[in-house]
Design an enzyme around this catalytic site. Structure first.
Site, PDB file in Angstrom:
ATOM      1  N   ASP A  59      19.046 -15.194  42.737  1.00 57.64           N
ATOM      2  CA  ASP A  59      20.229 -16.239  42.999  1.00 57.64           C
ATOM      3  C   ASP A  59      20.600 -16.501  44.622  1.00 57.64           C
ATOM      4  OD1 ASP A  59      22.666 -17.665  43.094  1.00 57.64           O
ATOM      5  OD2 ASP A  59      23.717 -15.968  41.848  1.00 57.64           O
ATOM      6  N   SER A  60      19.319 -17.233  45.260  1.00 60.08           N
ATOM      7  CA  SER A  60      19.423 -17.258  46.626  1.00 60.08           C
ATOM      8  C   SER A  60      19.941 -18.663  47.155  1.00 60.08           C
ATOM      9  CB  SER A  60      17.778 -17.183  46.916  1.00 60.08           C
ATOM     10  OG  SER A  60      17.181 -18.205  46.550  1.00 60.08           O
ATOM     11  N   THR A  61      19.938 -18.487  48.355  1.00 65.45           N
ATOM     12  CA  THR A  61      20.223 -19.997  49.149  1.00 65.45           C
ATOM     13  C   THR A  61      18.944 -20.693  49.105  1.00 65.45           C
ATOM     14  OG1 THR A  61      20.106 -18.402  50.960  1.00 65.45           O
ATOM     15  CG2 THR A  61      22.032 -19.398  50.693  1.00 65.45           C
ATOM     16  N   PRO A  93      17.481 -16.078  56.049  1.00 64.21           N
ATOM     17  CA  PRO A  93      17.248 -14.845  55.424  1.00 64.21           C
ATOM     18  C   PRO A  93      16.239 -14.965  53.977  1.00 64.21           C
ATOM     19  CG  PRO A  93      19.425 -15.007  55.395  1.00 64.21           C
ATOM     20  CD  PRO A  93      18.708 -16.225  56.313  1.00 64.21           C
ATOM     21  N   GLN A  97      24.793 -16.638  58.958  1.00 61.79           N
ATOM     22  CA  GLN A  97      24.859 -18.248  58.430  1.00 61.79           C
ATOM     23  C   GLN A  97      26.303 -18.445  58.575  1.00 61.79           C
ATOM     24  OE1 GLN A  97      23.526 -17.545  54.484  1.00 61.79           O
ATOM     25  NE2 GLN A  97      24.856 -15.691  54.088  1.00 61.79           N
ATOM     26  N   HIS A 107      25.912 -20.343  36.654  1.00 54.56           N
ATOM     27  CA  HIS A 107      25.818 -18.964  36.742  1.00 54.56           C
ATOM     28  C   HIS A 107      25.456 -18.570  35.077  1.00 54.56           C
ATOM     29  CE1 HIS A 107      28.340 -18.756  40.146  1.00 54.56           C
ATOM     30  NE2 HIS A 107      27.299 -18.189  40.394  1.00 54.56           N
ATOM     31  N   ASP A 133      18.922  -6.141  52.502  1.00 55.64           N
ATOM     32  CA  ASP A 133      17.906  -7.273  52.424  1.00 55.64           C
ATOM     33  C   ASP A 133      17.224  -7.125  50.905  1.00 55.64           C
ATOM     34  OD1 ASP A 133      15.931  -9.168  52.445  1.00 55.64           O
ATOM     35  OD2 ASP A 133      15.293  -8.667  54.638  1.00 55.64           O
ATOM     36  N   GLU A 188      23.084  -8.179  48.093  1.00 55.66           N
ATOM     37  CA  GLU A 188      23.308  -9.362  49.023  1.00 55.66           C
ATOM     38  C   GLU A 188      23.217  -8.919  50.239  1.00 55.66           C
ATOM     39  OE1 GLU A 188      24.615 -12.865  48.863  1.00 55.66           O
ATOM     40  OE2 GLU A 188      24.479 -12.268  50.987  1.00 55.66           O
ATOM     41  N   ASP A 224      28.496 -14.286  45.657  1.00 54.86           N
ATOM     42  CA  ASP A 224      29.807 -14.556  45.063  1.00 54.86           C
ATOM     43  C   ASP A 224      30.153 -13.918  43.809  1.00 54.86           C
ATOM     44  OD1 ASP A 224      28.457 -16.186  43.154  1.00 54.86           O
ATOM     45  OD2 ASP A 224      27.643 -17.253  44.485  1.00 54.86           O
TER      46      ASP A 224
HETATM   47  N1  SAM Z   1      23.970 -20.593  43.621  1.00 54.50           N
HETATM   48  C1  SAM Z   1      23.842 -20.604  44.880  1.00 54.50           C
HETATM   49  C2  SAM Z   1      22.897 -21.751  45.080  1.00 54.50           C
HETATM   50  O1  SAM Z   1      22.016 -22.136  44.406  1.00 54.50           O
HETATM   51  O2  SAM Z   1      23.066 -22.427  46.254  1.00 54.50           O
HETATM   52  C3  SAM Z   1      23.372 -19.412  45.558  1.00 54.50           C
HETATM   53  C4  SAM Z   1      24.565 -18.858  45.819  1.00 54.50           C
HETATM   54  S1  SAM Z   1      24.502 -17.099  46.347  1.00 54.50           S
HETATM   55  C5  SAM Z   1      26.060 -17.176  47.565  1.00 54.50           C
HETATM   56  C6  SAM Z   1      23.263 -17.005  47.789  1.00 54.50           C
HETATM   57  C7  SAM Z   1      23.109 -15.633  48.551  1.00 54.50           C
HETATM   58  O3  SAM Z   1      21.960 -15.553  48.748  1.00 54.50           O
HETATM   59  C8  SAM Z   1      23.863 -16.015  49.885  1.00 54.50           C
HETATM   60  O4  SAM Z   1      25.234 -15.247  49.703  1.00 54.50           O
HETATM   61  C9  SAM Z   1      22.922 -15.203  50.632  1.00 54.50           C
HETATM   62  O5  SAM Z   1      23.511 -14.361  51.915  1.00 54.50           O
HETATM   63  C10 SAM Z   1      21.866 -14.280  49.846  1.00 54.50           C
HETATM   64  N2  SAM Z   1      20.641 -14.107  50.532  1.00 54.50           N
HETATM   65  C11 SAM Z   1      19.901 -15.056  51.298  1.00 54.50           C
HETATM   66  N3  SAM Z   1      18.603 -14.368  51.567  1.00 54.50           N
HETATM   67  C12 SAM Z   1      18.890 -13.132  51.117  1.00 54.50           C
HETATM   68  C13 SAM Z   1      18.198 -11.895  51.028  1.00 54.50           C
HETATM   69  N4  SAM Z   1      16.911 -11.833  51.909  1.00 54.50           N
HETATM   70  N5  SAM Z   1      18.510 -10.576  50.473  1.00 54.50           N
HETATM   71  C14 SAM Z   1      19.704 -10.692  50.089  1.00 54.50           C
HETATM   72  N6  SAM Z   1      20.358 -11.884  49.793  1.00 54.50           N
HETATM   73  C15 SAM Z   1      19.949 -12.940  50.397  1.00 54.50           C
END
Ligand code: SAM
Length: 276
Positions: A155-157, A162, A31, A62, A137, A106, A86
């Site tokens: 706590d995902s995007t 991904p 990303q 959080h 993953d 992560e 984060d």
């Molecule tokens: N609090 C945030 C929000 O609601 O926007 C989410 C924050 S956190 C930075 C989200 C993380 O999920 C990203 O760093 C991303 O790389 C991770 N992520 C996405 N898909 C993933 C997967 N399949 N496995 C592990 N981590 C993943």
């Protein structure tokens, strides 16, 4: 000249912040990542142009993604966080008195590095006793760990790249299997104003496997619409029941607010009814 960063929260709505500095901007394997300094919210992490966290309002998200499940499970010793690179959710997890091990999985090591470099109040968790950071993953990780965790937090995007599969029934089923017999899953499920379909996907998908499924809300000013939802799936314990009041209060979270967060406005109740 003034510099501003804008997240296009919908094709017709932009959320803009005046910035004083760009600390990092890079394309990672997964990303586009940037860290900027905003006047209003302090340092801000963005992924693919979407706000992930800011210094000023991170505590709401959080505390609320972590403490509701941690304080309604009677003994959350083993906790898994998927995403959350984060470190903010891990901070909440490892500080909870019952937690013995908090594993953060992560996919993108550059997010973890950006947190180390620019968000010390979040990344302080990486070196706390009981914390483990795994770069992998999360989808595969839950498949490989059966009957292991008391609480899983997603706590995902948003469901792009991904993270798409993190909102699928198959993933929720694997989370169910990765949890112990009285385990609890909590996922961030986006805005009831702008992401009705994501809520239906998360709530409907979790309800297929978990006998108790509930949604709760919190106010996060930098997330689209400011009203954010979380969905809990529980095997036995009611997530509305607070069990650990002495460890409860934070800057946003209190034991009263824990219960109040489950009282939903009519239009959100309708989203859930229509999603069933
Ligand atoms: N609090 C945030 C929000 O609601 O926007 C989410 C924050 S956190 C930075 C989200 C993380 O999920 C990203 O760093 C991303 O790389 C991770 N992520 C996405 N898909 C993933 C997967 N399949 N496995 C592990 N981590 C993943």
């Amino acid at each position: 000249m003034e510099l501003w960063v804008t997240e296009y929260q919908t094709p017709a709505l932009g959320f803009s912040c005046k910035i004083s500095e760009t600390l990092r901007t890079e394309q990672t394997k997964f990303q586009h990542l940037s860290v900027v300094v905003t006047e209003q919210f302090g340092r801000m992490l963005l992924l693919d142009g979407m706000v992930q966290t800011t210094e000023k309002d991170e505590f709401v998200y959080h505390e609320m993604i972590s403490r509701v499940a941690l304080n309604s499970h009677p003994n959350p010793e083993q906790v898994l966080i998927i995403g959350g690179g984060d470190g903010g959710s891990l901070r909440e997890v490892v500080r909870h008195p019952a937690v013995k091990r908090g594993v953060l999985v992560e996919i993108d090591d550059r997010v973890v590095q950006a947190a180390r470099d620019f968000f010390p109040d979040l990344s302080c968790s990486f070196t706390e006793p009981g914390a483990e950071v795994v770069i992998a993953d999360g989808i595969q990780y839950v498949k490989d760990h059966k009957n292991t965790f008391d609480v899983i937090m997603v706590d995902s995007t948003e469901p792009v790249g991904p993270a798409v599969e993190l909102f699928s029934p198959g993933f929720y089923q694997n989370c169910f299997n990765a949890l112990k017999d009285d385990g609890m899953l909590v996922v961030q499920s986006e805005s009831p104003f702008f992401n009705e379909n994501v809520i239906k996907m998360a709530y409907g998908g979790i309800k297929k496997f978990f006998p108790i499924t509930k949604l709760y809300l919190a106010s996060v000013p930098t997330y689209p619409s400011g009203l954010w939802s979380f969905t809990v799936g529980s095997k036995t314990h009611d997530p509305e029941t607070v069990k650990f009041t002495e460890a409860s209060s934070g800057r946003y979270y209190t034991s009263d607010l824990h219960q109040a967060a489950f009282k939903l406005p009519g239009f959100v109740q309708n989203i859930l009814k229509n999603g069933e």
